[in-house]
Design an enzyme around this catalytic site. Structure first.
Site, PDB file in Angstrom:
ATOM      1  N   SER A  76      80.818   2.796  17.102  1.00  0.00           N
ATOM      2  CA  SER A  76      79.528   2.365  17.332  1.00  0.00           C
ATOM      3  C   SER A  76      79.332   1.787  15.891  1.00  0.00           C
ATOM      4  O   SER A  76      80.186   1.579  15.195  1.00  0.00           O
ATOM      5  CB  SER A  76      78.263   3.965  17.424  1.00  0.00           C
ATOM      6  OG  SER A  76      77.877   4.454  18.260  1.00  0.00           O
TER       7      SER A  76
HETATM    8  C1  LIG Z   1      79.864   5.549  21.685  1.00  0.00           C
HETATM    9  S1  LIG Z   1      81.034   6.865  22.020  1.00  0.00           S
HETATM   10  C2  LIG Z   1      80.987   7.900  19.825  1.00  0.00           C
HETATM   11  C3  LIG Z   1      80.973   7.290  19.091  1.00  0.00           C
HETATM   12  C4  LIG Z   1      81.390   7.821  17.890  1.00  0.00           C
HETATM   13  N1  LIG Z   1      80.586   8.749  17.601  1.00  0.00           N
HETATM   14  C5  LIG Z   1      81.434   6.684  16.954  1.00  0.00           C
HETATM   15  O1  LIG Z   1      82.424   7.271  15.646  1.00  0.00           O
HETATM   16  O2  LIG Z   1      80.617   5.695  16.546  1.00  0.00           O
HETATM   17  C6  LIG Z   1      80.634   7.744  22.638  1.00  0.00           C
HETATM   18  C7  LIG Z   1      81.178   9.220  22.771  1.00  0.00           C
HETATM   19  O3  LIG Z   1      80.804  10.004  23.713  1.00  0.00           O
HETATM   20  C8  LIG Z   1      81.749  10.632  25.691  1.00  0.00           C
HETATM   21  N2  LIG Z   1      80.536  11.132  26.643  1.00  0.00           N
HETATM   22  C9  LIG Z   1      80.571  10.930  27.079  1.00  0.00           C
HETATM   23  N3  LIG Z   1      80.292  11.849  28.397  1.00  0.00           N
HETATM   24  C10 LIG Z   1      80.215  13.191  26.901  1.00  0.00           C
HETATM   25  C11 LIG Z   1      80.048  13.636  27.307  1.00  0.00           C
HETATM   26  N4  LIG Z   1      79.660  14.458  28.439  1.00  0.00           N
HETATM   27  N5  LIG Z   1      80.618  15.291  26.600  1.00  0.00           N
HETATM   28  C12 LIG Z   1      81.391  14.539  25.240  1.00  0.00           C
HETATM   29  N6  LIG Z   1      80.917  13.379  24.798  1.00  0.00           N
HETATM   30  C13 LIG Z   1      80.826  12.504  25.839  1.00  0.00           C
HETATM   31  C14 LIG Z   1      82.439   9.359  25.732  1.00  0.00           C
HETATM   32  O4  LIG Z   1      83.652  10.181  25.696  1.00  0.00           O
HETATM   33  C15 LIG Z   1      82.757   8.831  24.276  1.00  0.00           C
HETATM   34  O5  LIG Z   1      83.684   8.538  24.186  1.00  0.00           O
END
Ligand SMILES: C[S@@+](CC[C@H](N)C(=O)[O-])C[C@H]1O[C@@H](n2cnc3c(N)ncnc32)[C@H](O)[C@@H]1O
Length: 400
Positions: A76
């Site tokens: 992000s």
């Molecule tokens: C924006 S990214 C995370 C960014 C991260 N926290 C960083 O260090 O910048 C969002 C993540 O949420 C995950 N995601 C989506 N739905 C999810 C769920 N139901 N449970 C766990 N992870 C999920 C996606 O695979 C994705 O990798």
């Protein structure tokens, strides 16, 4: 190419310092968050990406897209990470669950909790889990962050309770597991979508309910798995749609489609146009079923719709009539004035109602943080004022 004090910089240490200084102007408020951003090498969580992009505080680094091109995962933007970490107020020794992994944000959290704390990060996608683990290892955080693969709908019970849960993926609801796994007086920071927009809300737990401590506009990639959501989109003119959250409000859609082709009624409020996200929240929570009007850039360029903000604006709808918010220049009001365009047989009525709301907001609530957002699980019943139903409870909003 990034420049610091006029000269081109390729050194990640200098770029990081410049990013922290920029974030420190209006986003980072605490020493602890500044220190975390100063030490974690963001570029090791985005290998192969240009350094100037990695250290641009407003740029997310997309790491996975779906078949239709939608971003499914990213590191992000540093700006929103800083905002949410400030909202979380993480202290040394805390136990933190991060939902959605990228590695970088978890490493920042590891710095904040220190050696006595514990960080668990969960992601639904095995590729992202593997990537996050590899990046954490290359940056030396592999022993300070536990990365788990699971659908976060059920939290990560084996390492609960958590003093903080930080959700870094767009959520439409708050599953019971998140509340159950939060320690007493714990806090969840979550980009929660309701009433047309996504807001990062810091909720404190008290008596099984969640009460907002702070909130601000902020969106993320969409939730996958059991928490997947979709809004109802009602096309009213080409690529202009009404977005509806909650049950079908029963609008007279054919009449609305006819109405937006007829001449419009115009009203000006005499109220300044500013803090659009706060005002939008006030308008959508003024009555049940206030949808959001989104128009494509093409329709805006053609002058078919001129919403006050490009990400959409609340629309007041009654039967086959609709009013939405626009703006015009007004030096006396510090730059811009809010106004309304209305269509349909009751255009005058919906325009007047909308303008009354604009004036009321300007008189009583024109400041940041005037809304109180509450999440009540189904077992807690429903509140007296405005709320929108979710799968596991309701989001309620009141004004003070
Ligand atoms: C924006 S990214 C995370 C960014 C991260 N926290 C960083 O260090 O910048 C969002 C993540 O949420 C995950 N995601 C989506 N739905 C999810 C769920 N139901 N449970 C766990 N992870 C999920 C996606 O695979 C994705 O990798």
């Amino acid at each position: 190419m990034t420049t610091v004090s006029g000269s081109v910089v390729r050194d990640p240490v200098a770029l990081r310092a410049a990013m922290v200084a920029e974030l420190g102007e209006d986003t980072i408020r605490s020493q602890a968050v500044a220190a975390a951003f100063s030490v974690v090498p963001r570029h090791l969580f985005a290998p192969g990406e240009p350094l100037d992009m990695v250290y641009d505080s407003n740029t997310p680094l997309v790491t996975k897209t779906g078949p239709d091109g939608t971003a499914l995962s990213s590191v992000s933007a540093a700006h929103i990470q800083a905002v949410m970490l400030e909202q979380a107020e993480i202290e040394p020794g805390m136990r933190v669950l991060e939902i959605g992994s990228g590695g970088y944000n978890a490493a920042l959290i590891a710095e904040l909790v220190g050696p006595q704390g514990a960080v668990t990060s969960v992601d639904i996608d095995p590729e992202i889990v593997a990537r996050a683990r590899a990046c954490l290892q290359s940056a030396g955080y592999e022993d300070r962050v536990r990365v788990v693969q699971a659908d976060a709908e059920h939290g990560v019970p084996e390492h609960a309770p958590y003093d903080r849960i930080i959700v870094t993926v767009g959520a439409w609801d708050i599953p019971p597991a998140w509340i159950a796994q939060l320690s007493e007086h714990g806090r969840i920071v979550v980009p929660l979508r309701f009433a047309g927009l996504s807001r990062c809300v810091a909720f404190d737990l008290a008596g099984g309910r969640l009460f907002s401590h702070s909130y601000c506009l902020g969106g993320f990639v969409p939730m996958q798995g059991e928490g997947t959501y979709s809004e109802t989109l009602v096309p009213i003119h080409g690529e202009a749609t009404l977005r509806i959250d909650g049950p079908d409000p029963g609008f007279d859609v054919p009449a609305l489609r006819r109405a937006v082709h007829a001449p419009r009624t115009e009203r000006w409020s005499g109220a300044a146009f500013d803090m659009p996200d706060e005002l939008e929240l006030f308008v959508v929570t003024s009555a049940p079923h206030v949808p959001f009007l989104y128009a494509s850039q093409q329709l805006v360029d053609q002058g078919v719709f001129t919403p006050a903000v490009t990400y959409g604006t609340a629309a007041v709808v009654e039967g086959g009539s609709l009013a939405y918010r626009t703006k015009r220049e007004n030096e006396d009001l510090g730059g811009w004035e809010s106004g309304v365009y209305a269509y349909g047989p009751q255009a005058e009525t919906v325009a007047d109602r909308y303008v009354r709301l604009l004036r009321r907001w300007a008189a009583d609530f024109r400041r940041r943080g005037a809304a109180r957002i509450e999440y009540l699980p189904t077992s807690a019943g429903v509140p007296d004022g405005w709320y929108v139903p979710k799968r596991h409870g309701v989001v309620a909003v009141s004004w003070r």
